[in-house]
Design a protein around this motif. Structure first.
Motif, mmCIF file in Angstrom:
data_model
loop_
_atom_site.group_PDB
_atom_site.id
_atom_site.type_symbol
_atom_site.label_atom_id
_atom_site.label_comp_id
_atom_site.label_asym_id
_atom_site.label_seq_id
_atom_site.Cartn_x
_atom_site.Cartn_y
_atom_site.Cartn_z
ATOM 1 N N ALA A 312 -29.631 -56.608 2.145
ATOM 2 C CA ALA A 312 -30.942 -57.239 2.365
ATOM 3 C C ALA A 312 -31.076 -58.593 1.667
ATOM 4 O O ALA A 312 -31.972 -59.377 1.986
ATOM 5 N N CYS A 313 -30.207 -58.865 0.699
ATOM 6 C CA CYS A 313 -30.395 -60.060 -0.138
ATOM 7 C C CYS A 313 -29.877 -61.318 0.557
ATOM 8 O O CYS A 313 -28.738 -61.377 0.993
ATOM 9 N N ARG A 314 -30.740 -62.339 0.634
ATOM 10 C CA ARG A 314 -30.378 -63.598 1.296
ATOM 11 C C ARG A 314 -30.270 -64.736 0.277
ATOM 12 O O ARG A 314 -30.539 -65.893 0.589
ATOM 13 N N SER A 315 -29.880 -64.364 -0.962
ATOM 14 C CA SER A 315 -29.871 -65.381 -2.018
ATOM 15 C C SER A 315 -28.895 -66.523 -1.728
ATOM 16 O O SER A 315 -29.102 -67.649 -2.169
ATOM 17 N N VAL A 318 -30.873 -68.914 0.093
ATOM 18 C CA VAL A 318 -31.832 -69.547 -0.829
ATOM 19 C C VAL A 318 -31.114 -70.614 -1.657
ATOM 20 O O VAL A 318 -31.591 -71.744 -1.805
ATOM 21 N N CYS A 328 -37.341 -64.319 2.860
ATOM 22 C CA CYS A 328 -36.517 -63.112 2.760
ATOM 23 C C CYS A 328 -37.436 -61.899 2.863
ATOM 24 O O CYS A 328 -38.446 -61.818 2.165
ATOM 25 N N ALA A 330 -37.140 -58.944 1.833
ATOM 26 C CA ALA A 330 -37.236 -58.109 0.631
ATOM 27 C C ALA A 330 -38.119 -58.732 -0.443
ATOM 28 O O ALA A 330 -38.535 -58.056 -1.390
ATOM 29 N N PHE A 331 -38.442 -60.026 -0.309
ATOM 30 C CA PHE A 331 -39.179 -60.747 -1.336
ATOM 31 C C PHE A 331 -40.536 -60.090 -1.611
ATOM 32 O O PHE A 331 -41.354 -59.911 -0.709
ATOM 33 N N CYS A 335 -37.745 -56.245 -3.519
ATOM 34 C CA CYS A 335 -37.147 -57.123 -4.540
ATOM 35 C C CYS A 335 -38.237 -57.815 -5.338
ATOM 36 O O CYS A 335 -38.999 -58.634 -4.798
ATOM 37 N N LEU A 341 -32.958 -57.460 -6.429
ATOM 38 C CA LEU A 341 -31.771 -57.165 -5.622
ATOM 39 C C LEU A 341 -30.716 -58.257 -5.803
ATOM 40 O O LEU A 341 -29.529 -58.020 -5.657
ATOM 41 N N GLY A 342 -31.179 -59.461 -6.081
ATOM 42 C CA GLY A 342 -30.245 -60.578 -6.227
ATOM 43 C C GLY A 342 -30.519 -61.350 -7.503
ATOM 44 O O GLY A 342 -31.612 -61.263 -8.087
ATOM 45 N N THR A 344 -31.073 -64.442 -7.963
ATOM 46 C CA THR A 344 -32.120 -65.469 -7.895
ATOM 47 C C THR A 344 -33.499 -64.903 -8.227
ATOM 48 O O THR A 344 -34.444 -65.656 -8.438
ATOM 49 N N MET A 345 -33.636 -63.564 -8.260
ATOM 50 C CA MET A 345 -34.898 -62.948 -8.675
ATOM 51 C C MET A 345 -34.859 -62.574 -10.155
ATOM 52 O O MET A 345 -35.890 -62.286 -10.762
ATOM 53 N N CYS A 352 -36.187 -67.494 -6.384
ATOM 54 C CA CYS A 352 -36.987 -66.324 -5.977
ATOM 55 C C CYS A 352 -37.942 -65.934 -7.112
ATOM 56 O O CYS A 352 -39.113 -65.624 -6.865
HETATM 57 S S1 SF4 Z 1 -33.118 -62.167 -4.744
HETATM 58 FE FE1 SF4 Z 1 -34.574 -60.836 -3.659
HETATM 59 S S2 SF4 Z 1 -36.077 -62.195 -2.681
HETATM 60 FE FE2 SF4 Z 1 -34.308 -63.450 -3.308
HETATM 61 S S3 SF4 Z 1 -33.013 -63.513 -1.483
HETATM 62 FE FE3 SF4 Z 1 -32.256 -61.763 -2.699
HETATM 63 S S4 SF4 Z 1 -33.415 -59.978 -1.951
HETATM 64 FE FE4 SF4 Z 1 -34.457 -61.821 -1.180
#
Ligand code: SF4
Length: 374
Positions: A312-315, A318, A328, A330-331, A335, A341-342, A344-345, A352
């Protein structure tokens, strides 16, 4: 407070915004390279105050975010060994590996310690001669000099039970990778001032020439950011593409020669994988042969690691500026900073985390006074 309040002066900010509005005549996409700059932009709502023609794309300059998953998994495996004291800055403890993080390793009995300087880890090694002490050395050109100095000291003092797991990255090759990507929309860069305070600006004119992009060395306070944007937009409108130093209170053309000499002694340039982006040639540093005895990757054989990113993570998107964090799915749902999840959060410099912290929960602008939620 000197050097802080004076670079947040509302009247000067209004004046700079007025100059940007008066200069811009068509759409421009600028990338701020550093995650610290992203946080300033989102925290102060600078992107919302700019004329709609000026878009800010958030770059990959968050060291925690781009540390590759394979290196995180190596760190987890080393940290779990009974003979090891694993030392790291605190922000790496919650970065998710394939199936756990350093907090979990500590909960399961691993000796994982938060330190505030690599020299603290060296001291721990001196105090524990019968244990293996490993420091997690990650980051850009900014954190590399103290890490290099620590390895230099370990060798000089003969502290043989100290090693470093190194995953350093360099900004100029990342700019080159961004500009050669088929999906690149970036037309000008706000270069990271602190990186240039170490490395100087020598590496940037060739990039500005080759890709015909202005590169403006920019600081981190709101007025620094606005001044960087003003100078970049002015160049774009005039059809110029030069390197301009808008952060002269910290950056000299040759950077910090002593730090550069230390880097050249301890490290050598290598290809480096960036989390979510892939391998960028010559974009990293590793310990040179002279310091191989202090290289944790060589000391501990941690091969056979199979990594798995959450689907699910699109970091990666990003980090390349291809999507904004709230795009994203999941944002803010599966997440969040508590359940990232990634990377960047997780990181205080991650895009994120900045969007979540300052309530950029959708594409609709939110009030500038929005209350942080974590
Ligand atoms: S860190 Fe979280 S919000 Fe950012 S891209 Fe990954 S899943 Fe999506």
């Amino acid at each position: 407070m000197k050097y802080l309040d004076e670079f947040q002066n509302p009247e000067l900010a209004r004046r700079l915004l007025g100059e940007i509005r008066a200069t811009v005549t068509r759409p421009w996409a600028l990338m701020e390279v550093c995650g610290g700059q992203t946080h300033t932009i989102i925290r102060h709502g600078i992107d919302q105050l700019l004329p709609e023609e000026v878009e800010l794309i958030h770059g990959p300059g968050c060291p925690v975010c781009v540390t590759p998953l394979a290196v995180i998994d190596q760190a987890l495996e080393i940290a779990a060994r009974p003979e090891v004291i694993f030392c790291s800055f605190g922000d790496m403890l919650r970065v998710p590996g394939t199936d756990r993080d350093l907090f979990r390793v500590r909960g399961e009995g691993g000796d994982v310690r938060v330190v505030y300087s690599p020299l603290d880890a060296l001291k721990i090694a001196q105090q524990n001669p019968h244990r293996e002490v490993v420091f997690f050395g990650i980051g850009f050109e900014t954190t590399a000099p103290p890490n290099a100095m620590t390895v230099y000291q370990a060798r000089k003092l003969g502290i043989r039970n100290f090693s470093m797991l190194v995953s350093h990255v360099r900004v100029p090759p990342a700019i080159e990778a961004i500009m050669t990507s088929s999906s690149c929309r970036v037309q000008g860069f706000l270069a990271a001032g602190h990186v240039c305070s170490v490395m100087g600006t020598d590496e940037y004119p060739a990039l500005a020439d080759r890709f015909r992009v202005p590169i403006v060395v920019t600081g981190f306070e709101p007025l620094d950011i606005l001044e960087g944007i003003r100078r970049t937009v002015r160049q774009l409108e005039r059809g110029e593409h030069t390197v301009d130093n808008a952060y002269p209170r910290a950056v000299r053309p040759d950077g910090n020669p002593a730090a550069r000499a230390m880097l050249a002694d301890v490290f050598e340039v290598t290809d480096r994988s960036w989390r979510g982006i892939g391998t960028i040639p010559a974009s990293g540093w590793r310990l040179s042969d002279r310091y191989r005895d202090h290289d944790a990757e060589h000391r501990f054989s941690v091969g056979g690691i199979t990594t798995r990113e959450p689907a699910a993570c699109r970091s990666g998107e990003v980090l390349q500026g291809l999507i904004k964090p709230h795009e994203c799915q999941a944002f803010g749902t599966t997440c969040t900073p508590r359940t990232p999840l990634g990377a960047t959060m997780v990181s205080s410099e991650g895009a994120c985390a900045a969007y979540y912290l300052y309530r950029r929960l959708g594409s609709t602008p939110t009030p500038l006074e929005a209350t942080p939620v974590v």
